[in-house]
Design a protein around this motif. Sequence first.
Motif, PDB file in Angstrom:
ATOM      1  N   UNK A  23       2.829 -31.587 -33.078  1.00 35.58           N
ATOM      2  CA  UNK A  23       3.207 -32.291 -34.397  1.00 35.58           C
ATOM      3  C   UNK A  23       2.214 -32.066 -35.362  1.00 35.58           C
ATOM      4  N   UNK A  24       2.735 -31.273 -36.519  1.00 37.67           N
ATOM      5  CA  UNK A  24       1.926 -31.054 -37.735  1.00 37.67           C
ATOM      6  C   UNK A  24       1.779 -32.270 -38.381  1.00 37.67           C
ATOM      7  N   UNK A  25       0.881 -32.214 -39.359  1.00 36.45           N
ATOM      8  CA  UNK A  25       0.405 -33.175 -40.306  1.00 36.45           C
ATOM      9  C   UNK A  25       0.866 -32.770 -41.611  1.00 36.45           C
ATOM     10  N   UNK A  26       1.041 -33.658 -42.534  1.00 30.83           N
ATOM     11  CA  UNK A  26       1.111 -33.401 -43.901  1.00 30.83           C
ATOM     12  C   UNK A  26       0.069 -33.916 -44.843  1.00 30.83           C
ATOM     13  N   UNK A  27      -0.209 -33.321 -45.933  1.00 31.05           N
ATOM     14  CA  UNK A  27      -1.109 -34.053 -46.964  1.00 31.05           C
ATOM     15  C   UNK A  27      -0.189 -34.509 -47.731  1.00 31.05           C
ATOM     16  N   UNK A  28      -0.012 -35.782 -47.894  1.00 35.48           N
ATOM     17  CA  UNK A  28       0.901 -36.801 -48.463  1.00 35.48           C
ATOM     18  C   UNK A  28       0.020 -37.359 -49.930  1.00 35.48           C
ATOM     19  N   UNK A  29       0.630 -37.245 -50.793  1.00 36.67           N
ATOM     20  CA  UNK A  29      -0.019 -37.783 -52.169  1.00 36.67           C
ATOM     21  C   UNK A  29       0.748 -39.062 -52.723  1.00 36.67           C
ATOM     22  N   UNK A  30       0.235 -39.717 -53.444  1.00 34.73           N
ATOM     23  CA  UNK A  30       0.524 -40.849 -54.065  1.00 34.73           C
ATOM     24  C   UNK A  30       1.275 -40.455 -55.425  1.00 34.73           C
ATOM     25  N   UNK A  31       2.274 -40.866 -55.667  1.00 32.81           N
ATOM     26  CA  UNK A  31       3.164 -40.487 -56.763  1.00 32.81           C
ATOM     27  C   UNK A  31       2.394 -40.690 -58.230  1.00 32.81           C
ATOM     28  N   UNK A  93      -1.202 -46.015 -49.715  1.00 30.94           N
ATOM     29  CA  UNK A  93      -0.497 -44.958 -50.145  1.00 30.94           C
ATOM     30  C   UNK A  93       0.559 -45.077 -51.118  1.00 30.94           C
ATOM     31  N   UNK A  94       1.547 -45.714 -50.738  1.00 32.80           N
ATOM     32  CA  UNK A  94       3.005 -45.836 -51.434  1.00 32.80           C
ATOM     33  C   UNK A  94       2.418 -46.482 -52.711  1.00 32.80           C
ATOM     34  N   UNK A 103      -1.471 -37.359 -42.546  1.00 31.33           N
ATOM     35  CA  UNK A 103      -0.616 -37.997 -41.638  1.00 31.33           C
ATOM     36  C   UNK A 103       0.501 -37.125 -40.874  1.00 31.33           C
ATOM     37  N   UNK A 104       1.183 -37.649 -39.860  1.00 31.33           N
ATOM     38  CA  UNK A 104       2.041 -36.898 -39.395  1.00 31.33           C
ATOM     39  C   UNK A 104       3.409 -36.889 -40.084  1.00 31.33           C
ATOM     40  N   UNK A 105       4.056 -35.742 -39.851  1.00 35.92           N
ATOM     41  CA  UNK A 105       5.338 -35.748 -40.734  1.00 35.92           C
ATOM     42  C   UNK A 105       6.373 -36.767 -40.480  1.00 35.92           C
ATOM     43  N   UNK A 106       6.424 -37.134 -39.374  1.00 38.09           N
ATOM     44  CA  UNK A 106       7.408 -38.154 -39.021  1.00 38.09           C
ATOM     45  C   UNK A 106       6.986 -39.625 -39.962  1.00 38.09           C
ATOM     46  N   UNK A 107       5.710 -39.754 -39.956  1.00 34.94           N
ATOM     47  CA  UNK A 107       5.563 -41.105 -40.596  1.00 34.94           C
ATOM     48  C   UNK A 107       5.643 -41.089 -41.937  1.00 34.94           C
ATOM     49  N   UNK A 110      10.239 -40.021 -44.530  1.00 32.29           N
ATOM     50  CA  UNK A 110      11.212 -40.861 -45.253  1.00 32.29           C
ATOM     51  C   UNK A 110      10.685 -41.444 -46.361  1.00 32.29           C
ATOM     52  N   UNK A 111       9.502 -41.557 -46.820  1.00 31.29           N
ATOM     53  CA  UNK A 111       8.993 -41.922 -47.849  1.00 31.29           C
ATOM     54  C   UNK A 111       8.941 -40.757 -48.829  1.00 31.29           C
ATOM     55  N   UNK A 112       9.097 -39.525 -48.553  1.00 35.49           N
ATOM     56  CA  UNK A 112       9.132 -38.428 -49.221  1.00 35.49           C
ATOM     57  C   UNK A 112      10.500 -38.178 -49.713  1.00 35.49           C
ATOM     58  N   UNK A 113      11.621 -38.466 -48.930  1.00 33.98           N
ATOM     59  CA  UNK A 113      13.030 -38.465 -49.225  1.00 33.98           C
ATOM     60  C   UNK A 113      13.187 -39.656 -50.167  1.00 33.98           C
ATOM     61  N   UNK A 114      12.690 -40.646 -50.175  1.00 30.42           N
ATOM     62  CA  UNK A 114      12.968 -41.588 -50.916  1.00 30.42           C
ATOM     63  C   UNK A 114      12.093 -41.645 -52.365  1.00 30.42           C
ATOM     64  N   UNK A 115      11.329 -40.657 -52.561  1.00 37.48           N
ATOM     65  CA  UNK A 115      10.372 -40.277 -53.809  1.00 37.48           C
ATOM     66  C   UNK A 115       9.492 -41.269 -53.925  1.00 37.48           C
ATOM     67  N   UNK A 116       9.113 -41.882 -52.692  1.00 36.78           N
ATOM     68  CA  UNK A 116       7.715 -42.581 -52.989  1.00 36.78           C
ATOM     69  C   UNK A 116       6.287 -41.924 -52.827  1.00 36.78           C
ATOM     70  N   UNK A 117       6.313 -40.642 -52.106  1.00 39.64           N
ATOM     71  CA  UNK A 117       5.147 -39.929 -52.146  1.00 39.64           C
ATOM     72  C   UNK A 117       5.712 -38.562 -52.305  1.00 39.64           C
TER      73      UNK A 117
END
Length: 167
Positions: A23-31, A93-94, A103-107, A110-117
């Motif tokens: 399971x890869x992780x992503x670097x997810x950033x706040x918008x 984060x949101x 964090x894990x891509x699966x976590x 969905x927030x990325x698809x919704x434009x929240x991260x």
Amino acid sequence: HLYSKLGYDPFTSFAYVSRLVSSPQMVAAATNFAPNSIADLIAYAKAKPGDVTYGSIGAGSANHLNALLFEARTGVKMTHVPYKGTGPAVVDLLSGQINLMFDSLSTVIQNEKAGKVRMIGLTANERFEGAPQFPTLHEQGVTGYDATGWFGFATRTGVPPDIINKL
């Protein structure tokens, strides 16, 4: 690496049978956080040491260690904000209370698809087949960085090879 006395040696006490899932992780950033790429993040963090905040599900967690590896590979200094679980960290984060999460891509997908991260980098050596649109940190210039989580099956040392092969 985290505990000085485990009571066992993780390299010699177990016979490893199989990796079950990676399971890869992503670097997810706040918008509300300006950097849009790993290069932007590195430049920003170097210009403002300690100003970038990242959340994790707790000190010593994979999220935390992956961020520490990022700091070591890039020479940046960020501020760790430990949480008691994924939920509270993702909420902050949101809402923009923290800048990043490893964090894990699966976590976070969905927030990325919704434009929240915003996803700014995958922590694996290669792009993930389930989300090929996200570039790896390696592709973005952070060489020697692979922080793919995995789960596997192990048994105690001394189990006969024929049993391990059967498993």
